[in-house]
Design an enzyme around this catalytic site. Structure first.
Site, PDB file in Angstrom:
ATOM      1  N   THR A 106      47.974 154.390  16.813  1.00  0.00           N
ATOM      2  CA  THR A 106      48.192 153.396  15.758  1.00  0.00           C
ATOM      3  C   THR A 106      47.308 152.173  15.941  1.00  0.00           C
ATOM      4  O   THR A 106      46.830 151.585  14.966  1.00  0.00           O
ATOM      5  CB  THR A 106      49.679 152.982  15.714  1.00  0.00           C
ATOM      6  OG1 THR A 106      50.482 154.150  15.512  1.00  0.00           O
ATOM      7  CG2 THR A 106      49.940 152.013  14.574  1.00  0.00           C
ATOM      8  N   ASP A 111      52.564 155.405   9.236  1.00  0.00           N
ATOM      9  CA  ASP A 111      53.428 156.163  10.142  1.00  0.00           C
ATOM     10  C   ASP A 111      54.663 156.678   9.412  1.00  0.00           C
ATOM     11  O   ASP A 111      54.985 157.873   9.454  1.00  0.00           O
ATOM     12  CB  ASP A 111      53.870 155.287  11.323  1.00  0.00           C
ATOM     13  CG  ASP A 111      52.743 154.926  12.271  1.00  0.00           C
ATOM     14  OD1 ASP A 111      52.581 155.613  13.284  1.00  0.00           O
ATOM     15  OD2 ASP A 111      52.026 153.961  11.983  1.00  0.00           O
TER      16      ASP A 111
END
Length: 402
Positions: free
Chosen positions: A150, A53
């Site tokens: 995620t 990320d």
């Protein structure tokens, strides 16, 4: 001709950058088994954030600033540097910096510039921090979700890198990178992480298990395009290897495939399932979490939703692999623009329709959140099917427990 040239530079850079980001994500995901504790952290809201990320956000931010000038680039993105700036996170920051530099070093393979020298910790933190715009109705704003889904990423399943450009409140460019999305529809029912563990005799041929693509569209073009991810020492050829995609022509709910989010925390599965059944939608199952049975026969996956992490759901609609995506948020949850912007434009330009549950266009001009959203989001492969779904929502809403 002028319309075709508009945003061509921005689209070219965005597609290349997302390809680069997908390469980064693949490397990080492959190393999660051995470095999970070092690469995955929890945010204050208990959602997950990974090295990928932060690294993707830094990489995309650096690239956009390099091509368009940092003073001209406004980026709305999900991550901040709060965790990375902590004194006890020096080791984590080192991993992020190393990951970013490893990624940027291969930028020429994607037709992009690379830095003259490796970025330092302060430069990486600055790149992440620059993604602090709140968007709005005026000007240009890039919208980035560095790793959408995620949880899927951490579990070795589907996720997406999503980048969009909004100008004066309208999405004008949408790019989705889906590193684990199989290129052939029939393999959607296999769990990405586990196909390698299956007996070799049961696997499809190596050429059949092609996975990973970047899908993109430009507002007003009436077209959406898909490119396979490049492998090994290949170089990205833009736009030579792109092929046009379009939504399914199915308009009968009984023949349509319905998909929805995997996570129950921010989506009401019971309402969407009841609604789907009320209009006769057929279901498909992407995979069963925590199961050791990796193969599913078609007759065993009927009457189950295709539950997919991330904006891969929008990719499924745009590619014609599914016909309907519905999401009805639970009370208190507000949809963020980075979770939808790229996917919405791609579906629309591929021939589909995306609105809120009341049939109104989604408004990306109000800042970070999709404000004034009527109940939920409905994406369909065409106007006729969309009309039937929205009608069913109005008919079912009063009797629901949403």
């Amino acid at each position: 001709m002028e319309g075709e040239k508009k945003f061509s530079e921005e689209l070219g850079v965005a597609v290349r950058v997302v390809h680069l980001a997908c390469s980064l994500c693949r490397r990080v995901q492959e190393g999660l088994d051995s470095n999970r504790s070092d690469c995955v952290k929890s945010k204050d809201d208990d959602s997950l954030v990974t090295v990928a990320d932060w690294s993707v956000q830094a990489t995309v931010s650096w690239m956009l600033a390099e091509y368009f000038g940092s003073q001209n680039v406004s980026i709305v993105a999900e991550e901040d540097v709060k965790t990375l700036s902590n004194a006890d996170s020096a080791g984590l920051l080192d991993v992020v910096v190393s990951t970013v530099n490893e990624c940027l070093a291969e930028a020429p393979k994607f037709g992009l510039k690379k830095p003259i020298s490796a970025l330092g910790s302060s430069q990486v933190l600055d790149a992440i921090s620059r993604c602090n715009s709140s968007g709005g109705p005026v000007g240009r704003h890039w919208v980035l979700d560095p790793v959408d889904g995620t949880l899927g990423f951490v579990r070795g399943d589907q996720y997406a890198v999503a980048l969009a450009l909004i100008e004066d409140g309208l999405i004008v460019i949408g790019v989705l990178g889906c590193p684990n999305y199989p290129m052939r529809k029939e393999w959607l029912n296999y769990h990405h992480q586990h196909y390698q563990a299956m007996a070799q005799s049961l696997l499809p041929s190596p050429c059949a298990w092609e996975e990973g693509c970047v899908i993109y569209a430009r507002r007003g073009s009436g077209k959406a395009w898909m490119q396979p991810l490049i492998e090994g020492d290949e170089k990205l050829e833009w736009p030579n290897f792109a092929k046009q995609i379009q939504v399914s022509s199915i308009d009968d709910p009984a023949l349509a495939t319905f998909c929805e989010p995997v996570e129950r925390e921010n989506s009401n599965h019971s309402f969407t399932e009841g609604l789907a059944q009320s209009v006769g939608l057929s279901y498909k199952l992407q995979y069963l979490p925590n199961t050791r049975n990796f193969f599913y026969k078609l007759q065993s996956i009927r009457n189950k939703p295709l539950r997919v992490y991330s904006m891969v759901k929008y990719a499924a609609i745009a590619r014609g692999d599914a016909e309907v995506f519905m999401k009805f948020a639970r009370a208190g949850y507000k949809e963020k623009i980075w979770d939808h912007a790229a996917g919405v434009l791609i579906v629309q330009e591929a021939g589909g329709v995306v609105t809120d549950a009341g049939g109104r266009p989604l408004d990306f001009s109000k800042g970070v959140y999709l404000e004034d959203l009527d109940r939920g989001i409905v994406a369909c492969c065409g106007v006729a099917l969309h009309h039937k779904i929205v009608g069913a929502i109005f008919a079912s809403w009063d009797s629901s427990n949403l």
